[in-house]
Design a protein around this motif. Structure first.
Motif, PDB file in Angstrom:
ATOM      1  N   HIS A  49       5.806  -2.651 -46.386  1.00  0.00           N
ATOM      2  CA  HIS A  49       5.297  -3.606 -45.403  1.00  0.00           C
ATOM      3  C   HIS A  49       5.340  -5.005 -46.012  1.00  0.00           C
ATOM      4  CE1 HIS A  49       1.595  -2.917 -47.772  1.00  0.00           C
ATOM      5  NE2 HIS A  49       1.280  -4.153 -47.415  1.00  0.00           N
ATOM      6  N   ARG A  87       2.548   6.047 -44.977  1.00  0.00           N
ATOM      7  CA  ARG A  87       3.441   5.114 -44.288  1.00  0.00           C
ATOM      8  C   ARG A  87       2.716   3.816 -43.971  1.00  0.00           C
ATOM      9  NH1 ARG A  87       7.784   7.964 -42.076  1.00  0.00           N
ATOM     10  NH2 ARG A  87       8.648   5.888 -41.683  1.00  0.00           N
ATOM     11  N   SER A  90       0.718   1.998 -38.366  1.00  0.00           N
ATOM     12  CA  SER A  90       1.493   2.400 -37.190  1.00  0.00           C
ATOM     13  C   SER A  90       1.015   1.760 -35.902  1.00  0.00           C
ATOM     14  CB  SER A  90       1.444   3.922 -37.040  1.00  0.00           C
ATOM     15  OG  SER A  90       0.101   4.361 -36.880  1.00  0.00           O
ATOM     16  N   HIS A  91      -0.158   1.112 -35.918  1.00  0.00           N
ATOM     17  CA  HIS A  91      -0.747   0.610 -34.683  1.00  0.00           C
ATOM     18  C   HIS A  91      -1.146  -0.867 -34.805  1.00  0.00           C
ATOM     19  CE1 HIS A  91      -1.045   4.862 -33.802  1.00  0.00           C
ATOM     20  NE2 HIS A  91      -1.496   4.609 -32.598  1.00  0.00           N
ATOM     21  N   HIS A 120       2.908   3.426 -26.802  1.00  0.00           N
ATOM     22  CA  HIS A 120       3.824   3.535 -27.933  1.00  0.00           C
ATOM     23  C   HIS A 120       5.073   2.692 -27.718  1.00  0.00           C
ATOM     24  CE1 HIS A 120       1.282   6.827 -29.259  1.00  0.00           C
ATOM     25  NE2 HIS A 120       1.391   7.349 -28.052  1.00  0.00           N
ATOM     26  N   LYS A 126       5.822  -0.602 -32.728  1.00  0.00           N
ATOM     27  CA  LYS A 126       4.526  -0.063 -33.140  1.00  0.00           C
ATOM     28  C   LYS A 126       3.789   0.484 -31.928  1.00  0.00           C
ATOM     29  CE  LYS A 126       4.782  -1.249 -37.486  1.00  0.00           C
ATOM     30  NZ  LYS A 126       4.836  -0.245 -38.562  1.00  0.00           N
ATOM     31  N   SER A 127       2.863   1.402 -32.199  1.00  0.00           N
ATOM     32  CA  SER A 127       1.974   1.883 -31.147  1.00  0.00           C
ATOM     33  C   SER A 127       0.866   0.857 -30.929  1.00  0.00           C
ATOM     34  CB  SER A 127       1.378   3.238 -31.519  1.00  0.00           C
ATOM     35  OG  SER A 127       2.388   4.214 -31.636  1.00  0.00           O
TER      36      SER A 127
END
Length: 359
Positions: A161, A182, A185-186, A257, A263-264
């Motif tokens: 990132h 990871r 994600s959001h 999503h 990204k979500s």
């Protein structure tokens, strides 16, 4: 043919594994032998019985004092288990910390400035960490070390990132699947449903949106890093309209999503009680703002024709009728991390009355 040196990793119970290293990597460090204790249970020993190079001197050694025990802070909290950090850079090992998962966190404050030195040290460090059984490696490169990025990528590091001031890269040493967490994600957004005693709802028109097709909407925005959902909603309403509010409850939230940057997205509709009435817009983002009769607001085409917006307004109406209860924030401390967190829930006092309490 490259001559190989045998490495033996021994514990109290005997030899655990026998691996081979490329002697050239160690020769660059000027090493003939390596022996030091990593903890009370481990001894690492390297011998170069068959590795000789007349043009190089192998008199330097890494002693136990080269590494010292420390207790680093991972994500703001101390991790358990023995931690070892390199204290010398003349042996081409990057300064590092060990995390509680058996991984390595490279000290970004002590990275070599010279790219050639960084390249050599990174390669040697990866070999060394592989020897002692480390797993994931985290490399944080600040802006003033951005020229190190292609070097790390060439060695096999992957992007994880990036923020305004740095890029984070990772490297997974063992064979098999990469078990490092990871990237986030959001993204999290909030919307403020603010209604006054005259049954008027606070609405805005954004400066860079098509107001003709969207009409009037609730104040919305993204929460900041380390910001609570409820405080983010209060802040967004105040920044866009100048109206001070108090959080009451989360009415509903939407989960979508493949939004921005794939990204979500989590979007929380928060019911807020107004504490002021005079509107003062943020002219950099907002074209206009006003108190709008709630009946007129729900009759707008966007609200009536969109399934999600229509359902949200139906929920808001039920909440105003006290036939629906949202989620309120409660501060709790967990033994898991010993920190205060916001737990959102609603619990009625009586099994016979599930209506929301009166205002």
């Amino acid at each position: 043919m490259e001559k190989l040196a045998a490495l033996e990793v021994r514990s109290k119970s005997g030899i655990l594994e026998n691996r081979r290293l490329n002697a050239k990597i160690w020769q660059r460090r000027g090493l003939k032998s390596l022996k030091f204790s990593c903890s009370s249970k481990w001894e690492v020993k390297s011998s170069y019985q068959n590795a000789t190079t007349p043009s190089e001197n192998f008199n330097s050694k890494i002693s136990p004092s080269t590494f010292f025990k420390t207790e680093p802070f991972i994500n703001g909290q101390s991790s358990s288990g023995p931690k070892w950090r390199s204290t010398k850079t003349n042996h081409n090992i990057l300064d590092f910390y060990e995390d509680k998962y058996g991984g390595i966190i490279i000290n970004s404050d002590k990275l070599p400035i010279d790219t050639n030195k960084f390249s050599l040290a990174l390669r040697s460090s990866l070999s060394f960490w592989r020897i002692i059984g480390k797993k994931g490696v985290w490399l944080k490169l600040p802006l003033d070390r951005s020229d190190h990025v292609p070097i790390a990528v060439k060695e096999g590091f992957k992007y994880h990132h990036a923020e305004e001031s740095y890029v984070m890269l990772t490297y997974w040493i063992p064979e098999g699947p990469n078990l490092l967490p990871r990237n986030a994600s959001h993204q999290v957004g909030v919307g403020g449903f603010v209604i006054n005693n005259q049954n008027e709802v606070l609405v805005v028109q954004e400066k860079y949106c098509d107001s003709a097709s969207i009409g009037w909407k609730l104040p919305t925005g993204f929460i900041h890093e380390s910001e609570e959902i409820f405080s983010g909603a209060v802040r967004e309403v105040w920044e866009e309209t100048g109206i001070e509010t108090e959080f009451e409850e989360v009415i509903a939230f939407r989960h979508a999503h493949h939004m921005t940057f794939e990204k979500s997205d989590l979007f929380f509709i928060c019911m807020l009680r107004p504490l002021s009435n005079e509107i003062k817009i943020d002219e950099t983002e907002i074209q206009a703002a006003k108190w709008m009769p709630f009946a007129d607001f729900v009759e707008q085409p966007l609200i009536k024709e969109d399934n999600m917006f229509r359902k949200i307004m139906e929920i808001c109406i039920q909440r105003l009728r006290k036939s629906y209860c949202g989620l309120t924030a409660h501060q709790v401390v967990s033994k898991f991390d010993s920190r205060s967190s916001s737990l959102y829930y609603n619990m009625v006092d009586s099994t016979e009355d599930f209506n929301c309490p009166a205002e």
